[in-house]
Design a protein around this motif. Structure first.
Motif, PDB file in Angstrom:
ATOM      1  N   LEU A   1       0.843  -1.195   0.000  1.00 40.62           N
ATOM      2  CA  LEU A   1       0.000   0.000   0.000  1.00 40.62           C
ATOM      3  C   LEU A   1       0.879   1.246   0.000  1.00 40.62           C
ATOM      4  CD1 LEU A   1      -2.616   1.622   0.268  1.00 40.62           C
ATOM      5  CD2 LEU A   1      -2.694   1.007   2.696  1.00 40.62           C
ATOM      6  N   ASN A   2       0.663   2.099  -1.003  1.00 42.84           N
ATOM      7  CA  ASN A   2       1.436   3.338  -1.144  1.00 42.84           C
ATOM      8  C   ASN A   2       0.485   4.527  -1.120  1.00 42.84           C
ATOM      9  OD1 ASN A   2       4.096   1.986  -2.065  1.00 42.84           O
ATOM     10  ND2 ASN A   2       2.588   1.152  -3.486  1.00 42.84           N
ATOM     11  N   TRP A   3       0.780   5.498  -0.250  1.00 46.17           N
ATOM     12  CA  TRP A   3      -0.064   6.676  -0.117  1.00 46.17           C
ATOM     13  C   TRP A   3       0.498   7.842  -0.925  1.00 46.17           C
ATOM     14  CZ3 TRP A   3      -4.588   5.652   1.682  1.00 46.17           C
ATOM     15  CH2 TRP A   3      -4.762   4.701   2.701  1.00 46.17           C
ATOM     16  N   VAL A   4      -0.406   8.560  -1.605  1.00 42.57           N
ATOM     17  CA  VAL A   4      -0.020   9.780  -2.324  1.00 42.57           C
ATOM     18  C   VAL A   4      -0.681  10.959  -1.615  1.00 42.57           C
ATOM     19  CG1 VAL A   4       0.021  10.966  -4.550  1.00 42.57           C
ATOM     20  CG2 VAL A   4       0.063   8.455  -4.477  1.00 42.57           C
ATOM     21  N   ASP A   5       0.145  11.858  -1.072  1.00 37.57           N
ATOM     22  CA  ASP A   5      -0.362  13.010  -0.323  1.00 37.57           C
ATOM     23  C   ASP A   5      -0.992  14.050  -1.245  1.00 37.57           C
ATOM     24  OD1 ASP A   5       0.243  12.247   2.282  1.00 37.57           O
ATOM     25  OD2 ASP A   5       2.328  12.898   2.076  1.00 37.57           O
ATOM     26  N   LYS A   6      -1.920  14.828  -0.668  1.00 37.24           N
ATOM     27  CA  LYS A   6      -2.588  15.911  -1.398  1.00 37.24           C
ATOM     28  C   LYS A   6      -3.120  15.392  -2.729  1.00 37.24           C
ATOM     29  CE  LYS A   6       0.033  19.582   0.827  1.00 37.24           C
ATOM     30  NZ  LYS A   6       0.951  20.708   0.673  1.00 37.24           N
ATOM     31  N   CYS A   7      -3.900  14.338  -2.628  1.00 31.69           N
ATOM     32  CA  CYS A   7      -4.342  13.648  -3.846  1.00 31.69           C
ATOM     33  C   CYS A   7      -5.689  12.988  -3.619  1.00 31.69           C
ATOM     34  CB  CYS A   7      -3.289  12.602  -4.220  1.00 31.69           C
ATOM     35  SG  CYS A   7      -3.622  11.797  -5.797  1.00 31.69           S
TER      36      CYS A   7
ATOM     37  N   MET B   1      -2.872   9.140 -10.810  1.00 29.21           N
ATOM     38  CA  MET B   1      -2.074   9.191 -12.051  1.00 29.21           C
ATOM     39  C   MET B   1      -2.332  10.488 -12.821  1.00 29.21           C
ATOM     40  SD  MET B   1      -5.050   7.596 -12.493  1.00 29.21           S
ATOM     41  CE  MET B   1      -6.393   7.563 -13.700  1.00 29.21           C
ATOM     42  N   MET B   2      -3.441  11.191 -12.486  1.00 27.92           N
ATOM     43  CA  MET B   2      -3.721  12.497 -13.090  1.00 27.92           C
ATOM     44  C   MET B   2      -3.258  13.641 -12.198  1.00 27.92           C
ATOM     45  SD  MET B   2      -7.633  12.007 -14.434  1.00 27.92           S
ATOM     46  CE  MET B   2      -7.794  13.657 -15.111  1.00 27.92           C
ATOM     47  N   GLU B   3      -3.563  13.516 -10.896  1.00 32.63           N
ATOM     48  CA  GLU B   3      -3.349  14.656  -9.987  1.00 32.63           C
ATOM     49  C   GLU B   3      -1.912  14.752  -9.478  1.00 32.63           C
ATOM     50  OE1 GLU B   3      -5.831  16.982  -6.552  1.00 32.63           O
ATOM     51  OE2 GLU B   3      -6.221  14.842  -6.821  1.00 32.63           O
ATOM     52  N   GLN B   4      -1.294  13.602  -9.235  1.00 26.82           N
ATOM     53  CA  GLN B   4       0.102  13.568  -8.763  1.00 26.82           C
ATOM     54  C   GLN B   4       0.867  12.535  -9.596  1.00 26.82           C
ATOM     55  OE1 GLN B   4       1.218  15.719  -6.759  1.00 26.82           O
ATOM     56  NE2 GLN B   4      -0.352  16.353  -5.323  1.00 26.82           N
TER      57      GLN B   4
END
Length: 253
Positions: A222-228, A233-236
């Motif tokens: 599990l990988n978290w993308v902040d501010k997303c 794949m579009m936002e960050q």
């Protein structure tokens, strides 16, 4: 960037690059452009393939996630791919899960981002008011952490779609099918490597959904993308591609 859409034997798809196949599955309101940064980053090392899922072309009675999974299988057989790595966003992730359960021998690995299959808060919990542009704009912005990610072009596309009676009926049928087809009891049967790349601020498939996927899938990271939000794949795209690359390298893909 414009990509050529190939049309063969009833299939429409984009195919770019050379190497192992990364098969990308778009969401219910998704467009091929959603994956643009993934194509750019990986096409030099992989064959990137995006089939256009026939969400609006199916008979109403068979409009559902299982039918899309069967379509993906027909496409993979038509292209004679031996094994693919599946990437799915939102509804595309759900279709990828169903496909993998039925045809695990064709799938090397699975990447899910904002996937349905356990829970989703479609359209922010309310029925799309078809005539209201402002309402549609608000709901498209709801998809992202930063509302500015929702370009006018994207909002216009969604507005046109939900104001097409033929399309909106199928969108609602597909959304109901996704809710009915809960994957909770089946996920332990997916043994291949799975990577979850999830927006920490996803309001449609919230973080607890990713945590539950991670607990239920036996071979999962599990990988978290902040501010997303719902479409990393579009936002960050930079962070998304870093996680994707690490996963592919780790599994010798």
């Amino acid at each position: 960037m414009e990509y050529i859409i190939k049309e063969e034997k009833g299939f429409k798809y984009i195919e770019e690059g050379k190497g192992d196949v990364l098969l990308l599955l778009h969401g219910l309101m998704g467009a091929l452009s959603n994956w643009e940064k993934v194509i750019e980053e990986f096409k030099d090392r992989y064959t990137i393939v995006i089939p256009m899922l026939p969400i609006y072309d199916l008979p109403l009675l068979t409009t559902g996630v299982k039918t899309l999974s069967k379509y993906v299988h027909k496409f993979i057989k038509f292209k004679d791919y031996q094994q693919v790595t599946l990437l799915g966003n939102s509804l595309g992730g759900h279709v990828g899960l169903i496909y993998t359960l039925s045809h695990q021998e064709y799938v090397k690995a699975l990447v899910l981002t904002g996937s349905s299959g356990l829970y989703e808060n479609a359209f922010g919990g309310s029925f799309p008011k078809r005539e209201s542009y402002d309402f549609i704009k608000e709901k498209v912005q709801f998809t992202f952490y930063d509302p500015e990610t929702a370009t006018k072009e994207l909002i216009d596309d969604v507005y046109a779609t939900v104001n097409d009676r033929h399309k909106v009926i199928r969108i609602l049928a597909m959304a109901k099918s996704a809710i009915r087809h809960n994957m909770g009891k089946d996920l332990n049967n997916i043994k291949i490597p799975v990577s979850l790349i999830w927006g920490k601020n996803d309001k449609i498939t919230p973080p607890e959904v990713a945590v539950e996927f991670n607990e239920l899938l036996p071979n999962c990271e599990l990988n978290w993308v902040d501010k997303c939000g719902h479409a990393p794949m579009m936002e960050q795209p930079k962070e998304f591609n870093i996680f994707l690359n690490k996963f592919l390298q780790k599994n010798n893909i």
